[in-house]
Design an enzyme around this catalytic site. Structure first.
Site, PDB file in Angstrom:
ATOM      1  N   THR A   1      37.145  46.450  34.798  1.00  0.00           N
ATOM      2  CA  THR A   1      36.082  45.693  35.464  1.00  0.00           C
ATOM      3  C   THR A   1      35.009  45.261  34.471  1.00  0.00           C
TER       4      THR A   1
ATOM      5  N   GLY B   1      34.454  54.957  34.034  1.00  0.00           N
ATOM      6  CA  GLY B   1      33.966  56.327  34.164  1.00  0.00           C
ATOM      7  C   GLY B   1      34.035  57.057  32.833  1.00  0.00           C
TER       8      GLY B   1
ATOM      9  N   GLU C   1      38.960  50.913  42.636  1.00  0.00           N
ATOM     10  CA  GLU C   1      40.421  50.800  42.669  1.00  0.00           C
ATOM     11  C   GLU C   1      40.864  49.695  43.598  1.00  0.00           C
TER      12      GLU C   1
HETATM   13  C1  LIG Z   1      45.015  62.633  38.619  1.00  0.00           C
HETATM   14  C2  LIG Z   1      44.371  63.327  39.771  1.00  0.00           C
HETATM   15  C3  LIG Z   1      43.252  62.511  40.377  1.00  0.00           C
HETATM   16  C4  LIG Z   1      42.814  63.093  41.666  1.00  0.00           C
HETATM   17  C5  LIG Z   1      41.545  62.474  42.172  1.00  0.00           C
HETATM   18  C6  LIG Z   1      41.652  60.959  42.338  1.00  0.00           C
HETATM   19  C7  LIG Z   1      40.362  60.360  42.724  1.00  0.00           C
HETATM   20  C8  LIG Z   1      40.251  58.941  42.246  1.00  0.00           C
HETATM   21  C9  LIG Z   1      38.874  58.683  41.738  1.00  0.00           C
HETATM   22  C10 LIG Z   1      38.836  57.351  40.987  1.00  0.00           C
HETATM   23  C11 LIG Z   1      37.448  56.991  40.630  1.00  0.00           C
HETATM   24  C12 LIG Z   1      37.185  55.858  39.989  1.00  0.00           C
HETATM   25  C13 LIG Z   1      38.247  55.094  39.279  1.00  0.00           C
HETATM   26  C14 LIG Z   1      38.126  53.652  39.536  1.00  0.00           C
HETATM   27  C15 LIG Z   1      38.782  52.835  38.737  1.00  0.00           C
HETATM   28  C16 LIG Z   1      38.785  51.409  38.990  1.00  0.00           C
HETATM   29  O1  LIG Z   1      38.166  50.897  39.897  1.00  0.00           O
HETATM   30  S1  LIG Z   1      39.808  50.554  37.918  1.00  0.00           S
HETATM   31  C17 LIG Z   1      39.644  48.886  38.404  1.00  0.00           C
HETATM   32  C18 LIG Z   1      40.318  48.623  39.742  1.00  0.00           C
HETATM   33  N1  LIG Z   1      40.334  47.224  39.989  1.00  0.00           N
HETATM   34  C19 LIG Z   1      41.130  46.667  40.914  1.00  0.00           C
HETATM   35  O2  LIG Z   1      41.814  47.324  41.672  1.00  0.00           O
HETATM   36  C20 LIG Z   1      41.143  45.165  40.924  1.00  0.00           C
HETATM   37  C21 LIG Z   1      41.617  44.620  42.255  1.00  0.00           C
HETATM   38  N2  LIG Z   1      42.262  43.325  42.065  1.00  0.00           N
HETATM   39  C22 LIG Z   1      43.641  43.256  41.927  1.00  0.00           C
HETATM   40  O3  LIG Z   1      44.377  44.219  41.950  1.00  0.00           O
HETATM   41  C23 LIG Z   1      44.212  41.856  41.753  1.00  0.00           C
HETATM   42  O4  LIG Z   1      43.218  40.981  41.310  1.00  0.00           O
HETATM   43  C24 LIG Z   1      44.788  41.312  43.089  1.00  0.00           C
HETATM   44  C25 LIG Z   1      45.973  42.136  43.482  1.00  0.00           C
HETATM   45  C26 LIG Z   1      43.730  41.332  44.165  1.00  0.00           C
HETATM   46  C27 LIG Z   1      45.211  39.876  42.864  1.00  0.00           C
HETATM   47  O5  LIG Z   1      45.956  39.852  41.662  1.00  0.00           O
HETATM   48  P1  LIG Z   1      46.478  38.450  41.119  1.00  0.00           P
HETATM   49  O6  LIG Z   1      47.117  38.649  39.811  1.00  0.00           O
HETATM   50  O7  LIG Z   1      45.372  37.449  41.233  1.00  0.00           O
HETATM   51  O8  LIG Z   1      47.643  38.160  42.155  1.00  0.00           O
HETATM   52  P2  LIG Z   1      47.749  36.989  43.217  1.00  0.00           P
HETATM   53  O9  LIG Z   1      47.630  35.674  42.546  1.00  0.00           O
HETATM   54  O10 LIG Z   1      46.871  37.296  44.396  1.00  0.00           O
HETATM   55  O11 LIG Z   1      49.280  37.169  43.640  1.00  0.00           O
HETATM   56  C28 LIG Z   1      49.581  38.304  44.352  1.00  0.00           C
HETATM   57  C29 LIG Z   1      51.053  38.535  44.017  1.00  0.00           C
HETATM   58  O12 LIG Z   1      51.054  39.527  43.011  1.00  0.00           O
HETATM   59  C30 LIG Z   1      51.636  40.698  43.538  1.00  0.00           C
HETATM   60  N3  LIG Z   1      50.842  41.836  43.085  1.00  0.00           N
HETATM   61  C31 LIG Z   1      49.487  41.883  42.969  1.00  0.00           C
HETATM   62  N4  LIG Z   1      49.118  43.097  42.520  1.00  0.00           N
HETATM   63  C32 LIG Z   1      50.265  43.805  42.347  1.00  0.00           C
HETATM   64  C33 LIG Z   1      50.536  45.146  41.912  1.00  0.00           C
HETATM   65  N5  LIG Z   1      49.551  45.999  41.601  1.00  0.00           N
HETATM   66  N6  LIG Z   1      51.831  45.543  41.857  1.00  0.00           N
HETATM   67  C34 LIG Z   1      52.815  44.684  42.204  1.00  0.00           C
HETATM   68  N7  LIG Z   1      52.647  43.407  42.647  1.00  0.00           N
HETATM   69  C35 LIG Z   1      51.367  42.991  42.703  1.00  0.00           C
HETATM   70  C36 LIG Z   1      51.545  40.545  45.029  1.00  0.00           C
HETATM   71  O13 LIG Z   1      52.542  41.316  45.688  1.00  0.00           O
HETATM   72  C37 LIG Z   1      51.784  39.072  45.209  1.00  0.00           C
HETATM   73  O14 LIG Z   1      53.156  38.817  45.094  1.00  0.00           O
HETATM   74  P3  LIG Z   1      53.770  37.469  45.769  1.00  0.00           P
HETATM   75  O15 LIG Z   1      55.241  37.731  45.736  1.00  0.00           O
HETATM   76  O16 LIG Z   1      53.313  36.338  44.899  1.00  0.00           O
HETATM   77  O17 LIG Z   1      53.193  37.395  47.153  1.00  0.00           O
HETATM   78  C1  FAD Z   2      32.043  54.498  41.774  1.00  0.00           C
HETATM   79  C2  FAD Z   2      32.804  53.407  41.070  1.00  0.00           C
HETATM   80  C3  FAD Z   2      33.617  53.734  39.986  1.00  0.00           C
HETATM   81  C4  FAD Z   2      34.314  52.727  39.309  1.00  0.00           C
HETATM   82  N1  FAD Z   2      35.068  53.065  38.201  1.00  0.00           N
HETATM   83  C5  FAD Z   2      35.703  52.073  37.517  1.00  0.00           C
HETATM   84  C6  FAD Z   2      36.427  52.382  36.325  1.00  0.00           C
HETATM   85  O1  FAD Z   2      36.496  53.534  35.911  1.00  0.00           O
HETATM   86  N2  FAD Z   2      37.031  51.370  35.646  1.00  0.00           N
HETATM   87  C7  FAD Z   2      36.971  50.063  36.085  1.00  0.00           C
HETATM   88  O2  FAD Z   2      37.546  49.194  35.441  1.00  0.00           O
HETATM   89  N3  FAD Z   2      36.286  49.740  37.226  1.00  0.00           N
HETATM   90  C8  FAD Z   2      35.649  50.705  37.933  1.00  0.00           C
HETATM   91  N4  FAD Z   2      34.954  50.394  39.078  1.00  0.00           N
HETATM   92  C9  FAD Z   2      34.799  48.984  39.459  1.00  0.00           C
HETATM   93  C10 FAD Z   2      35.617  48.638  40.687  1.00  0.00           C
HETATM   94  O3  FAD Z   2      36.971  48.581  40.374  1.00  0.00           O
HETATM   95  C11 FAD Z   2      35.104  47.291  41.234  1.00  0.00           C
HETATM   96  O4  FAD Z   2      33.781  47.495  41.692  1.00  0.00           O
HETATM   97  C12 FAD Z   2      35.999  46.804  42.366  1.00  0.00           C
HETATM   98  O5  FAD Z   2      37.244  46.375  41.843  1.00  0.00           O
HETATM   99  C13 FAD Z   2      35.348  45.653  43.154  1.00  0.00           C
HETATM  100  O6  FAD Z   2      35.046  44.566  42.301  1.00  0.00           O
HETATM  101  P1  FAD Z   2      33.511  44.007  42.241  1.00  0.00           P
HETATM  102  O7  FAD Z   2      32.600  45.140  42.074  1.00  0.00           O
HETATM  103  O8  FAD Z   2      33.497  42.911  41.229  1.00  0.00           O
HETATM  104  O9  FAD Z   2      33.264  43.405  43.689  1.00  0.00           O
HETATM  105  P2  FAD Z   2      33.635  41.910  44.167  1.00  0.00           P
HETATM  106  O10 FAD Z   2      35.071  41.647  43.979  1.00  0.00           O
HETATM  107  O11 FAD Z   2      32.661  40.959  43.571  1.00  0.00           O
HETATM  108  O12 FAD Z   2      33.380  42.086  45.745  1.00  0.00           O
HETATM  109  C14 FAD Z   2      32.153  41.689  46.345  1.00  0.00           C
HETATM  110  C15 FAD Z   2      32.485  41.110  47.723  1.00  0.00           C
HETATM  111  O13 FAD Z   2      33.289  39.933  47.528  1.00  0.00           O
HETATM  112  C16 FAD Z   2      34.427  39.992  48.376  1.00  0.00           C
HETATM  113  N5  FAD Z   2      35.580  39.319  47.750  1.00  0.00           N
HETATM  114  C17 FAD Z   2      35.911  39.301  46.428  1.00  0.00           C
HETATM  115  N6  FAD Z   2      37.053  38.604  46.240  1.00  0.00           N
HETATM  116  C18 FAD Z   2      37.456  38.167  47.466  1.00  0.00           C
HETATM  117  C19 FAD Z   2      38.575  37.412  47.950  1.00  0.00           C
HETATM  118  N7  FAD Z   2      39.526  36.947  47.120  1.00  0.00           N
HETATM  119  N8  FAD Z   2      38.676  37.189  49.281  1.00  0.00           N
HETATM  120  C20 FAD Z   2      37.743  37.685  50.140  1.00  0.00           C
HETATM  121  N9  FAD Z   2      36.640  38.392  49.757  1.00  0.00           N
HETATM  122  C21 FAD Z   2      36.521  38.630  48.434  1.00  0.00           C
HETATM  123  C22 FAD Z   2      34.719  41.483  48.506  1.00  0.00           C
HETATM  124  O14 FAD Z   2      35.472  41.748  49.708  1.00  0.00           O
HETATM  125  C23 FAD Z   2      33.303  42.077  48.593  1.00  0.00           C
HETATM  126  O15 FAD Z   2      32.856  41.994  49.934  1.00  0.00           O
HETATM  127  C24 FAD Z   2      34.222  51.376  39.768  1.00  0.00           C
HETATM  128  C25 FAD Z   2      33.423  51.055  40.870  1.00  0.00           C
HETATM  129  C26 FAD Z   2      32.720  52.060  41.528  1.00  0.00           C
HETATM  130  C27 FAD Z   2      31.883  51.697  42.717  1.00  0.00           C
END
Ligand SMILES: CCCCCCCCCC/C=C\C/C=C/C(=O)SCCNC(=O)CCNC(=O)[C@H](O)C(C)(C)COP(=O)(O)OP(=O)(O)OC[C@H]1O[C@@H](n2cnc3c(N)ncnc32)[C@H](O)[C@@H]1OP(=O)(O)O
Ligand code: FAD
Length: 615
Positions: A108, A147, A390
């Site tokens: 992110t 994190g 996530e």
């Molecule tokens: C080890 C012990 C642990 C125990 C405790 C656990 C507690 C956990 C605590 C964690 C705390 C904090 C950690 C946080 C970390 C983070 O937040 S890391 C950052 C996370 N960020 C995200 O998740 C980003 C979200 N966005 C996305 O994933 C993608 O942008 C999205 C999927 C929304 C769109 O991707 P695009 O590439 O734009 O795809 P799109 O054009 O929409 O096409 C969709 C297409 O692609 C396929 N697809 C998408 N994602 C996946 C995937 N992950 N795997 C497989 N396929 C995927 C989808 O099926 C579509 O396919 P189609 O056939 O074209 O329809």
């Molecule tokens: C506690 C915490 C820990 C984290 N840890 C990590 C980490 O370790 N590593 C890391 O890489 N990231 C981490 N993140 C970041 C996290 O993965 C992002 O905050 C998350 O993916 C959401 O993205 P954003 O914050 O840009 O929100 P945005 O995507 O900007 O979302 C804002 C609003 O826009 C809307 N929106 C966005 N896109 C669309 C769409 N296509 N259609 C409709 N609505 C949409 C959402 O629904 C939401 O209401 C953490 C976040 C938090 C809160």
């Protein structure tokens, strides 16, 4: 071994300063994860099954508000397992597994979290030196959130746009050292610090990270799926989304996490409800246990059932995850879309439901539920974060919807995967000819609902293409607000309307369409409508909601106010508004009680002995 009393004489965390909280988190984490290392040495846990051990620790009272080492286990190691080739795993996994390096996961950015194909950090291959050059071209390209990155990790997985031979090949993952292993100082070309206080998880030490033309060896690109050869030739992956694998793993694990948190919250609230006596059922009687009130049972019992339902679901999802990953190893990608859709859906549903249930548990405890000592506010802060990290829940549910609509459109041409096989039968008119008040009857009812909603979504998609007209006169806008408010609550309270009014299915369907049209009609005036509240920035006090929209600059300015960022000084401008970046940084640094130390002293006192296996 360190004793608890050595640090803050058992002072509850709520009364510690920001820096003391960080020290407490580091100290508790190195003590807790030294246990994991001991279990490794005794062969009681391995790199393939550490999830339960680490998960138990991360959800425990020892690390009650998260851990600066959490991401090391939650994403840094899974990313190496999932995306590094064998040679790279041999090099990095042993050091990660025994914690002689501490990692994070930096995907992110300030400007992008959901739309990862829009990430701005670049990794440009230089064939002359066989290196990648990492660079943050803008402030919004700064990694923001990873994190443990603030003051703790010395390595991280960085997700960046890969360029080679002048062409962009999209986002790929790289393992990057960000701090010196001996001194813990940020390496030249690295700008790093913590992002500041949050609603919860304040022990996680979330950080920011900027690159200034920072060079890494070619072999630091994780090359299990795609590769860049020495001459810069790009070899693409079998499936463009295999790089997203670490996110799927964590979404699956989060479902287990929700089971733990929901079980805790409903245990607290139910036990309290058995102890708490309030009011009399009949005059003159002794006050009764609040657990005897049906309203209290309505608040709590569904959470008990949900905790069990989520546990069963989590175990089933874990089996599916392992099945699909074994198929991936054999080159069979057929069920990857289903696993992705399932992980998205269950992560979103279990986190949203758990957050709602934990809040309901807090409310069910009256004033005492509002006390930090009840642990309910802290638990709420932990679970509500999971609705965002996530993958933000709305976005993940849209991914599931996309998969279901595609499945419906291929209903007659493609074999259905196990989890959606019911759509075949639910489509048949005869599937739900009557209603039976049994568990099976309710499940069949929801299968019909799912089927009909998918059909509606497919239909809406076509309808939405037909007409979008808006004429923003104030009178009309206010009418739109009234319209929105009425249709929103009509849809929210549909079960009552269906029970007590002659509303027909057709009218409900057109109500839904009208609601979405009203949302669309209001969209152009949404910001104007909130500006009309005329709330000055001084009243809002929000980095996100200020009138001038300078969100990212304000987020960074606020982050720089954290006392933890005074060590060591940042080496470059962060795009501050008035341009007086160095003077402001020096002013802030001089406020820090520890600005004389180039590295936070906890590194030498706790982290370094832990990383060297001396604790
Ligand atoms: C080890 C012990 C642990 C125990 C405790 C656990 C507690 C956990 C605590 C964690 C705390 C904090 C950690 C946080 C970390 C983070 O937040 S890391 C950052 C996370 N960020 C995200 O998740 C980003 C979200 N966005 C996305 O994933 C993608 O942008 C999205 C999927 C929304 C769109 O991707 P695009 O590439 O734009 O795809 P799109 O054009 O929409 O096409 C969709 C297409 O692609 C396929 N697809 C998408 N994602 C996946 C995937 N992950 N795997 C497989 N396929 C995927 C989808 O099926 C579509 O396919 P189609 O056939 O074209 O329809
Ligand atoms: C506690 C915490 C820990 C984290 N840890 C990590 C980490 O370790 N590593 C890391 O890489 N990231 C981490 N993140 C970041 C996290 O993965 C992002 O905050 C998350 O993916 C959401 O993205 P954003 O914050 O840009 O929100 P945005 O995507 O900007 O979302 C804002 C609003 O826009 C809307 N929106 C966005 N896109 C669309 C769409 N296509 N259609 C409709 N609505 C949409 C959402 O629904 C939401 O209401 C953490 C976040 C938090 C809160």
């Amino acid at each position: 071994m360190l004793s608890k009393r050595e640090v803050f004489d058992g002072v509850p965390e709520e009364y510690l300063s920001h820096k003391e909280r960080y020290e407490n988190a580091i100290r508790n984490s190195v003590v807790a994860f030294s246990l994991v290392r001991k279990m490794q040495e005794e062969g009681k846990t391995s790199i393939n099954n550490y999830r339960d051990v680490v998960g138990g620790l991360l959800g425990s009272s020892v690390l009650r508000d998260g851990s600066p080492l959490g991401l090391h286990y939650i994403m840094f190691m899974p990313a190496i397992l999932n995306q590094a080739n064998e040679e790279q795993q041999e090099k990095w996994l042993p050091r990660a597994w025994n914690c002689s390096i501490i990692g994070s996961y930096a995907q992110t950015e300030l400007g992008h979290g959901t739309f990862i194909r829009g990430l701005e950090t670049t990794a440009t291959y230089d064939a002359a030196t066989k290196q990648f050059v990492l660079h943050s071209p803008t402030l919004t390209a700064y990694k923001w959130w990873p994190g443990g990155l603030g003051q703790t990790a010395n390595y991280c997985i960085v997700v960046a746009q890969l360029y080679t031979k002048g062409q962009c090949h999209g986002i790929h993952s790289f393992i990057i050292q960000v701090r010196d292993e001996e001194t813990h100082m940020p390496l030249p070309g690295i700008k790093i610090g913590e992002i500041g206080a949050k609603l919860g998880l304040n022990a996680v030490n979330n950080g920011f990270l900027g690159f200034d033309n920072y060079r890494i060896p070619r072999t630091n690109m994780l090359m299990k799926h795609a590769q860049v050869l020495e001459d810069g030739t790009y070899v693409k992956s079998r499936h463009s989304k295999l790089n997203y694998g670490a996110m799927v793993f964590v979404r699956v694990v989060i479902v287990f996490d929700m089971v733990n948190y929901l079980s805790k919250a409903v245990t607290i609230a139910t036990r309290f409800s058995a102890v708490r006596r309030q009011c009399q059922l009949k005059a003159g009687e002794t006050e009764c246990q609040i657990l005897d009130y049906v309203t209290q049972q309505h608040k709590l019992f569904v959470s008990i059932a949900a905790a069990h339902a989520f546990r069963i679901t989590a175990n089933k999802l874990w089996l599916t995850f392992n099945e699909v990953n074994e198929q991936l190893v054999e080159g069979n990608l057929q069920r990857l879309p289903e696993l992705h859709a399932l992980a998205c859906c269950l992560k979103a549903v279990t986190t949203a439901d758990t957050a709602a249930c934990v809040e309901r548990c807090r409310l069910a405890c009256g004033g005492h539920g509002y006390m930090m000592s009840s642990s309910l506010p802290l638990t709420y802060g932990l679970v509500t974060a999971a609705c965002t990290y996530e993958g933000e829940n709305t976005v993940l549910l849209l991914q599931t919807a996309r998969f279901l609509v595609k499945t419906y459109q291929q209903l007659d041409s493609k074999a259905l995967t196990p989890t959606v096989a019911y759509l075949k039968t639910a489509a048949a008119e005869r599937f739900c000819v009557g209603w039976s008040n049994t568990t099976e009857g309710i499940i069949r009812g929801f299968q019909v609902v799912a089927m009909r909603v998918i059909i509606m979504s497919t239909f809406n998609e076509e309808v939405q293409e037909m007409s979008r007209t808006v004429s923003p006169q104030l009178k009309e806008v206010l009418h739109q607000l009234v319209d929105l408010y009425c249709t929103y609550w009509a849809l929210e309270k549909l079960s009552d309307l269906l029970l007590y009014t002659p509303i027909s299915q057709k009218e409900v369907e057109s109500l839904r369409l009208r609601y979405e049209e009203t949302l669309t009609n209001l969209r152009p005036n949404a910001v104007g409508l909130v500006d009309a509240f005329d709330l000055r920035d001084e009243m809002l006090q929000s980095t996100l909601g200020s009138y001038d929209g300078r969100v990212y600059e304000r987020l960074m300015e606020e982050a720089m106010k954290s006392p933890l960022n005074a060590e060591p000084m940042l080496q470059s401008t962060l795009g501050s508004y008035d341009g007086r970046v160095y003077e402001r940084l020096m002013e802030e640094a001089m406020k820090s009680p520890l600005n004389a130390e180039p590295v936070n002293y906890t590194f030498h006192k706790y982290l370094k002995p832990f990383m060297q296996g001396k604790l």
